[in-house]
Design an enzyme around this catalytic site. Structure first.
Site, short mmCIF file in Angstrom:
data_model
loop_
_atom_site.label_atom_id
_atom_site.label_comp_id
_atom_site.label_asym_id
_atom_site.label_seq_id
_atom_site.Cartn_x
_atom_site.Cartn_y
_atom_site.Cartn_z
N ASP A 255 0.86 -1.18 0.00
CA ASP A 255 0.00 0.00 0.00
C ASP A 255 0.90 1.23 0.00
OD1 ASP A 255 -2.28 1.81 0.48
OD2 ASP A 255 -3.36 -0.02 1.01
N HIS A 278 2.18 1.72 -3.26
CA HIS A 278 1.20 2.61 -3.86
C HIS A 278 1.66 4.07 -3.77
CE1 HIS A 278 -2.38 -0.43 -3.31
NE2 HIS A 278 -1.38 -0.91 -4.04
#
Length: 447
Positions: A255, A278
């Site tokens: 993430d 991410h």
């Protein structure tokens, strides 16, 4: 924008010819990547007269025996000591710790020195009944504490990632019925003057670090690692936290490397290597029509590689508040799908309805953002609210080339206002000049 089309052709066409003639991108002009090398934080023996070994309180360290109570006793003893104290987790031992809270404030300076390994129970079935399944190691109302060393914190996250409710487990990214809580590995709550340095964290069940309601956070030389498909394993998340410094760290996870939530300001991020991940995100903000305020954020001299996003601001429709005074400076992108992204239409389902109010985004600087992007998405995505446009976006020395092939996709803009201080690659023809005619002050002046 102050630049004529002829001026653009004089500048950009030679670049394009050069790009085509070599049949590949040329990155010689991109500033070198920072090379952080996290090092263990050494025991400051000259400053600390008291060293408490957790084994002195009954810890076994065989990785099987529950050492939670012994750690709690060791912590209480260190916290109550009148002199600065080192709480030592020695090398060559593995200590199994259940979900627990280490409470302050501690009148002295406590160094939690991890040289060995602290490990979590192996998945939900090994979690002690009655314990919170949303957090593992919590430091509550501590002041002037250091968490450091050359050791490892192992979250044993795999069985949590594989719960049926996780998005990657169902067909086409759907979720399935079942329990879904997963613990944050390390959480600091309502704490001040915190130092985290040198340690390695791997396989966190959910967020690796979370700072809630904290002031004065110094993070240096961390090594955070989790698989690229591990869900919600943000490296460092801050919420309602200010005066934060994050330096010289390596973060690879499933993430955001760093996520900045509502109520956070005065955040300085420098020389981190991020990815696969991410990227670095502000948000998401404004969920369920909430107010969110984020300001004075600097991200600089860093690398983002093989990631879904680069530097991103994401807000839900219907929120209030603002994101302002944010600077992204000297960021090297290596095969990043969305290197520069503003998304004021953030939604995790297909059922989000259009709403009028929005978290205002203004005074955002992108300077010396260079490297390559994954051609599946535009290099720049500036999706701003219909009613609360993005304002004062500034671009300077932005050069982003396709990582494969020679076709350069055009940036996407919607209701984005700003200024080009230099020509960009690719050119941002869609950026609107000046300022929007009107912006609802009720939405903008909330912070």
């Amino acid at each position: 924008m102050g630049l004529s089309f002829c001026t653009f052709l004089l500048f950009f066409f030679p670049l394009y010819v050069h790009f085509s003639s070599v049949n590949s991108r040329s990155l010689d002009h991109i500033s070198p990547s920072p090379s952080p090398s996290p090092e263990p934080a050494m025991i400051p023996k000259n400053q600390y007269l008291h060293v408490l070994d957790v084994r002195s309180f009954g810890s076994i360290g065989d990785g099987v025996t529950d050492d939670t109570q012994a750690f709690k006793m060791a912590w209480d003893s260190a916290c109550q000591n009148d002199e600065p104290t080192i709480l030592l987790v020695p090398k060559h031992y593995t200590f199994l710790i259940q979900s627990t809270i280490f409470t302050g404030s501690c009148g002295n300076r406590v160094v939690f020195q991890i040289e060995g390994t602290i490990t979590a129970p192996d998945g939900p079935s090994s979690w002690r009944k009655g314990n919170s399944m949303r957090q593992w190691l919590v430091f509550y109302r501590v002041n002037g504490m250091s968490l450091q060393g050359g050791g490892v914190i192992d979250g044993k996250g795999e069985k949590w990632w594989n719960l049926p409710c996780k998005p990657h487990k169902g067909p086409n990214g759907t979720t399935l019925p079942g329990p879904c809580d997963s613990p944050v590995a390390i959480r600091f709550f309502m704490s001040t003057n915190i130092t985290v340095k040198g340690i390695k964290v791997k396989n966190s069940p959910q967020f690796n670090f979370r700072f809630d309601g904290c002031h004065g956070v110094y993070i240096d030389s961390l090594n955070i690692k989790a698989p690229s498909l591990s869900p919600n394993t943000d490296g460092i998340h801050i919420e309602n936290t200010n005066d934060v410094k994050i330096y010289n760290s390596l973060i690879s996870n499933g993430d955001d490397c760093v996520s900045i939530g509502a109520g956070s300001y005065d955040v300085d991020i420098k020389n981190i290597t991020c990815g696969p991940s991410h990227g670095i995100s502000i948000g998401s903000l404004g969920m369920r029509n909430s107010r969110a305020c984020v300001s004075n954020i600097v991200v600089m001299d860093s690398v983002i590689k093989h990631s879904d996003n680069g530097v991103r601001i994401k807000t839900w429709q219907g929120g209030l508040g603002s994101v302002s005074n944010v600077r992204f400076i000297n960021i090297h992108m290596d095969t990043v799908r969305n290197p520069i992204m503003i998304d004021q239409y953030y939604c995790q389902t297909k059922l989000c309805m259009n709403q009028t109010s929005a978290v205002s985004i203004s005074d955002i600087v992108y300077e010396r953002i260079r490297g390559t992007y994954d051609v599946r998405s535009p290099a720049m995505h500036l999706g701003c609210s219909d009613s609360v446009p993005c304002r004062n976006l500034t671009f300077s020395e932005v050069e982003l080339w396709p990582s494969q092939g020679q076709i350069m996709s055009s940036p996407f803009c919607w209701n984005a206002y700003g200024d080009l201080q230099t020509l960009t690659v690719p050119p941002i023809f869609c950026l609107l000049e000046g300022n929007p005619v009107s912006v609802p002050t009720a939405d903008v002046d909330q912070c």
